[in-house]
Scaffold this active site. Structure first.
Site, PDB file in Angstrom:
ATOM      1  N   GLU A 122       0.821  -1.210   0.000  1.00 18.77           N
ATOM      2  CA  GLU A 122       0.000   0.000   0.000  1.00 18.77           C
ATOM      3  C   GLU A 122       0.855   1.260   0.000  1.00 18.77           C
ATOM      4  O   GLU A 122       0.536   2.245  -0.673  1.00 18.77           O
ATOM      5  CB  GLU A 122      -0.937   0.000   1.216  1.00 18.77           C
ATOM      6  CG  GLU A 122      -1.970  -1.104   1.220  1.00 18.77           C
ATOM      7  CD  GLU A 122      -3.088  -0.876   0.212  1.00 18.77           C
ATOM      8  OE1 GLU A 122      -3.095   0.172  -0.457  1.00 18.77           O
ATOM      9  OE2 GLU A 122      -3.960  -1.756   0.108  1.00 18.77           O
ATOM     10  N   ARG A 126       0.623   3.896  -3.194  1.00 17.13           N
ATOM     11  CA  ARG A 126      -0.007   5.186  -2.911  1.00 17.13           C
ATOM     12  C   ARG A 126       1.014   6.318  -2.779  1.00 17.13           C
ATOM     13  O   ARG A 126       0.771   7.439  -3.244  1.00 17.13           O
ATOM     14  CB  ARG A 126      -0.859   5.100  -1.639  1.00 17.13           C
ATOM     15  CG  ARG A 126      -2.060   4.162  -1.774  1.00 17.13           C
ATOM     16  CD  ARG A 126      -2.806   4.014  -0.458  1.00 17.13           C
ATOM     17  NE  ARG A 126      -3.727   2.900  -0.474  1.00 17.13           N
ATOM     18  CZ  ARG A 126      -5.047   3.006  -0.633  1.00 17.13           C
ATOM     19  NH1 ARG A 126      -5.598   4.192  -0.800  1.00 17.13           N
ATOM     20  NH2 ARG A 126      -5.822   1.933  -0.614  1.00 17.13           N
ATOM     21  N   ASP A 257      -5.016  -8.913  -8.470  1.00 13.85           N
ATOM     22  CA  ASP A 257      -5.288  -8.049  -9.616  1.00 13.85           C
ATOM     23  C   ASP A 257      -4.064  -7.344 -10.206  1.00 13.85           C
ATOM     24  O   ASP A 257      -3.715  -7.527 -11.377  1.00 13.85           O
ATOM     25  CB  ASP A 257      -6.373  -7.028  -9.276  1.00 13.85           C
ATOM     26  CG  ASP A 257      -6.112  -6.291  -7.963  1.00 13.85           C
ATOM     27  OD1 ASP A 257      -5.241  -6.702  -7.185  1.00 13.85           O
ATOM     28  OD2 ASP A 257      -6.802  -5.286  -7.706  1.00 13.85           O
ATOM     29  N   GLU A 412     -11.335   0.853 -11.336  1.00 15.68           N
ATOM     30  CA  GLU A 412     -10.976  -0.176 -12.320  1.00 15.68           C
ATOM     31  C   GLU A 412     -11.836  -0.136 -13.581  1.00 15.68           C
ATOM     32  O   GLU A 412     -11.330  -0.300 -14.699  1.00 15.68           O
ATOM     33  CB  GLU A 412     -11.037  -1.568 -11.669  1.00 15.68           C
ATOM     34  CG  GLU A 412      -9.945  -1.840 -10.682  1.00 15.68           C
ATOM     35  CD  GLU A 412     -10.193  -1.190  -9.335  1.00 15.68           C
ATOM     36  OE1 GLU A 412      -9.231  -1.064  -8.546  1.00 15.68           O
ATOM     37  OE2 GLU A 412     -11.351  -0.801  -9.066  1.00 15.68           O
TER      38      GLU A 412
END
Length: 496
Positions: A122, A126, A257, A412
């Site tokens: 993360e 980010r 993903d 997405e």
């Protein structure tokens, strides 16, 4: 994240390969231009509204709470929304806000987190991605962005200090004397979705160690790819000690993903100087096409494809017709890959995969796709006739159940719509995106910013007190770029 394709980590770089990704757009007629610019301005105003809410209520915190006006810090309190949105601010032409954010960035020390535990994945996507993306889209005019990115990179590289080079998913940075080792039950995306950021950091700083670190992870994935229970695909969770890839659950959605998403993008970022990532992508696409992709049974007999989830406990993998909003990136990924390989059939597949998510948006009372739902699969042979009364979209007809009816402001689906527009030039994608935008803004807007929704199958969904950084950093950015001039952040020049 954005990355210009004009530099690399190699000392002897000779320019690499240029990939022609975008459609060659013709001159726009005045009527179409007026519509596009009006839509673009609506997106811009929505962004400004949410940004101002963050700035007023949660400045230098990770997230604003769009109902209460509070703040929260789930990502170490380094101002995730601010950093993640830097490139969006620049792209939208909000120069004063961008420079105001840069001034605040100076005060952030990325060598000392405000929490004991650092979620490596993360923080990488980010913060490191946000810093590098802003540096690239601003043409390197602001050295502080690369300085801060390198400071963060020097911190994060410590998480790779394990016996086999696979980083720990959570880095307890204050335990200096504690040995870092592998763990069981590690989400595959946590180790497989770091390549773009660390490669770009290596390219810009000239520090080869960043690329070497991520290459070790890639080599483990490469070695395992054809030795899993479904050759070509990786299980959603692994044991990173050996490492071991013996898991039986496979998905293109949550847990996996961005591992797949990064493969063709990394090939482009590296200028095609190595075929490793493209080969891995091609193997994964072949297996996903065979096992994951399925045609659903829908009213109107839509010619679309969804990616489902797989269970490989038995000899033959079994498909679960679970559809995740997170997996809507697949259409854009396959579309991008089709431009690398010049494959018309893959582009047709990309269109069907993207159309499926657009259909899912159209098929709820709110006009917004649920987080997770199930739908029947067409038979392997014979016709796939709906067989019921033909109904208009918007009533959840076709969904057999909805496992999670929320909308979490995710990017997405619009990312794939944007990519399909840029690679085909077909304005129908702009119309589809506009319908999506109108529905999302109608229901998520609060007096402060934008809120996730609890139940999009309702005609009046309740709002929840949460707005993740990707709303500004990705979702609204893709909407804005969909209605911008095609040469703004051209896919021929940048990797997103």
């Amino acid at each position: 994240m954005f990355s210009p394709l004009h530099s690399t980590y190699h000392d002897d770089y000779d320019g690499g390969r240029t990939f022609h990704v975008q459609h060659t757009f013709k001159k726009e007629n005045p009527a179409a231009r007026r519509i596009r610019l009006d839509r673009k301005e609506h997106v811009r105003m929505a962004f400004i509204h949410a940004w101002n809410g963050y700035k007023e209520h949660a400045w230098l915190h990770d997230e604003v709470m769009p109902l209460s006006g509070g703040s929260k810090d789930p990502f170490d309190g380094w101002a995730a929304t601010l950093v993640d949105s830097l490139d969006s601010l620049y792209i939208l032409g909000l120069q004063k806000e961008f420079e105001h954010a840069l001034a605040a960035l100076e005060s952030i020390d990325f060598s000392k987190p405000n929490a004991e535990r650092v979620p490596v994945f993360e923080i990488t996507i980010r913060y490191l991605g946000g810093l590098l993306g802003a540096f690239d889209v601003s043409d390197g005019k602001y050295p502080v962005l690369l300085q801060k990115a390198d400071q963060l990179g020097e911190f994060l590289i410590n998480a790779f200090n394990t016996p086999n080079g696979i980083p720990v998913p959570y880095f307890w940075w204050q335990r200096e004397n504690e040995r870092l080792d592998g763990e069981a039950g590690v989400v595959i995306a946590q180790i497989g979705s770091l390549s773009l950021e660390f490669t770009r950091l290596a390219q810009l700083t000239g520090k080869r160690k960043y690329f070497d670190a991520i290459s070790k992870v890639t080599d483990h994935l490469d070695h395992a790819q054809n030795n899993t229970r479904i050759p070509g695909l990786w299980p959603s969770q692994i044991d990173t000690k050996a490492p071991s890839f013996e898991g039986s659950a496979f998905t293109l959605g949550a847990y996996a993903d961005s591992l797949y998403e990064y493969l063709p993008k990394e090939h482009i970022l590296l200028g095609g100087q190595t075929n490793q990532y493209l080969r891995m992508y091609r193997n994964a696409l072949a297996a996903a096409t065979k096992h994951h992709f399925f045609q659903p049974k829908t009213p109107g007999n839509q010619d679309i494809l969804f990616p489902g989830s797989l269970d490989a406990q038995n000899e033959a993998p079994s498909l679960r017709t679970e559809v995740q909003h997170l997996a809507c990136f697949v259409g854009g990924m396959v579309g991008l890959g089709s431009r690398i390989t010049h494959s018309i059939s893959e582009l047709k597949t990309a269109i069907k995969l993207t159309e499926s998510c657009v259909w899912a948006y159209q098929n709820t009372a709110s006009g917004i796709m649920p987080e997770i739902f199930y739908i029947d699969q067409c038979p392997a042979e014979g016709s796939c006739d709906w067989g019921h009364e033909n109904v208009e979209p918007g009533h959840q007809h076709g969904f057999t159940s909805v496992a999670d009816a929320s909308y979490q402001l995710r990017p997405e689906a619009i990312e794939s719509v944007f990519v399909l527009y840029r690679i085909t030039g077909d304005p129908v994608w702009q119309d589809k995106g506009w319908d999506m935008f109108q529905a999302i803004i109608k229901y998520t807007t609060t007096a402060i910013a934008n809120a996730r929704l609890d139940d999009v199958t309702s005609s009046n969904p309740l709002q929840a007190d949460s707005m993740e950084s990707f709303w500004l950093a990705e979702t609204l950015k893709y909407f804005f770029l969909l209605f911008s001039e095609p040469d703004l952040v051209s896919l021929d020049d940048y990797v997103l």
